[in-house]
Enzyme design. Sequence first.
Site, PDB file in Angstrom:
ATOM      1  N   PHE A  79       0.992  -1.189   0.053  1.00 43.43           N
ATOM      2  CA  PHE A  79       0.025  -0.032  -0.085  1.00 43.43           C
ATOM      3  C   PHE A  79       0.964   1.130  -0.155  1.00 43.43           C
ATOM      4  O   PHE A  79       1.903   1.536   0.849  1.00 43.43           O
ATOM      5  CB  PHE A  79      -0.818  -0.031   1.254  1.00 43.43           C
ATOM      6  CG  PHE A  79      -1.645   1.293   1.390  1.00 43.43           C
ATOM      7  CD1 PHE A  79      -2.714   1.476   0.514  1.00 43.43           C
ATOM      8  CD2 PHE A  79      -1.482   2.126   2.400  1.00 43.43           C
ATOM      9  CE1 PHE A  79      -3.470   2.730   0.717  1.00 43.43           C
ATOM     10  CE2 PHE A  79      -2.077   3.402   2.442  1.00 43.43           C
ATOM     11  CZ  PHE A  79      -3.222   3.725   1.931  1.00 43.43           C
ATOM     12  N   GLN A  86       0.934  12.660  -0.439  1.00 43.94           N
ATOM     13  CA  GLN A  86       1.169  12.314   0.975  1.00 43.94           C
ATOM     14  C   GLN A  86       0.669  13.593   1.741  1.00 43.94           C
ATOM     15  O   GLN A  86       0.826  14.579   1.531  1.00 43.94           O
ATOM     16  CB  GLN A  86       2.332  11.855   1.341  1.00 43.94           C
ATOM     17  CG  GLN A  86       2.742  10.368   0.796  1.00 43.94           C
ATOM     18  CD  GLN A  86       3.898   9.929   1.220  1.00 43.94           C
ATOM     19  OE1 GLN A  86       4.774  10.411   2.113  1.00 43.94           O
ATOM     20  NE2 GLN A  86       4.259   8.681   0.466  1.00 43.94           N
ATOM     21  N   ASN A 119       8.489   2.441  10.757  1.00 46.35           N
ATOM     22  CA  ASN A 119       7.079   3.019   9.853  1.00 46.35           C
ATOM     23  C   ASN A 119       6.169   3.535  10.764  1.00 46.35           C
ATOM     24  O   ASN A 119       5.160   3.149  10.464  1.00 46.35           O
ATOM     25  CB  ASN A 119       6.931   2.199   8.686  1.00 46.35           C
ATOM     26  CG  ASN A 119       6.039   3.284   7.833  1.00 46.35           C
ATOM     27  OD1 ASN A 119       5.791   4.279   7.746  1.00 46.35           O
ATOM     28  ND2 ASN A 119       5.815   2.553   6.280  1.00 46.35           N
ATOM     29  N   TYR A 126      -2.901   2.514  10.166  1.00 48.16           N
ATOM     30  CA  TYR A 126      -3.433   1.184  10.138  1.00 48.16           C
ATOM     31  C   TYR A 126      -4.146   0.922  11.445  1.00 48.16           C
ATOM     32  O   TYR A 126      -5.248   0.471  11.488  1.00 48.16           O
ATOM     33  CB  TYR A 126      -2.427   0.032   9.780  1.00 48.16           C
ATOM     34  CG  TYR A 126      -1.767   0.430   8.268  1.00 48.16           C
ATOM     35  CD1 TYR A 126      -2.332   0.817   7.603  1.00 48.16           C
ATOM     36  CD2 TYR A 126      -0.376  -0.311   8.235  1.00 48.16           C
ATOM     37  CE1 TYR A 126      -1.661   1.267   6.221  1.00 48.16           C
ATOM     38  CE2 TYR A 126       0.261  -0.072   7.248  1.00 48.16           C
ATOM     39  CZ  TYR A 126      -0.332   0.577   6.136  1.00 48.16           C
ATOM     40  OH  TYR A 126       0.380   0.810   4.929  1.00 48.16           O
TER      41      TYR A 126
END
Length: 148
Positions: A79, A86, A119, A126
Amino acid sequence: MIQLKEINKDNVVKACFLTTNKDGKATANEEFVAGNALSIAQSKYEPNTLVKAIYDDETMVGFAMYGIDEHDECWIIRFMIDHKFQGKGYGKNAFQLIVDDMINLYHPKEIKISIEPENALAKKLYEKAGFVDTKIIEDDELVLLYTL
């Protein structure tokens, strides 16, 4: 409007040149994700994998690869949102579309995604979408889990 579209002969080159690299140069391995060209090639040898372009109306802004693995587990394999797009809300909206598409296609009990442990931005995104840190490391990546 954010939508997912199939990768096809008309958009495959554009998808290959999307990048998270801040210099705008697509590479096979980027900081936190494999490059899209590598992912598209890989998908040709994994029959239960989909590759989709993420669009805002007619503008391609990102890429996703997802499907079912050999253990019948649902995974969001890749993804990404292109570096130029961004921080504009595309990630949140597109990610939810992917989760919804997987639910409609596969009716899973759970969906997995793995990330580079460093990350932090992806992890935050998420987790906001309902994924939970399992504390499990597979292939040097942290696994997050969404349970339906």
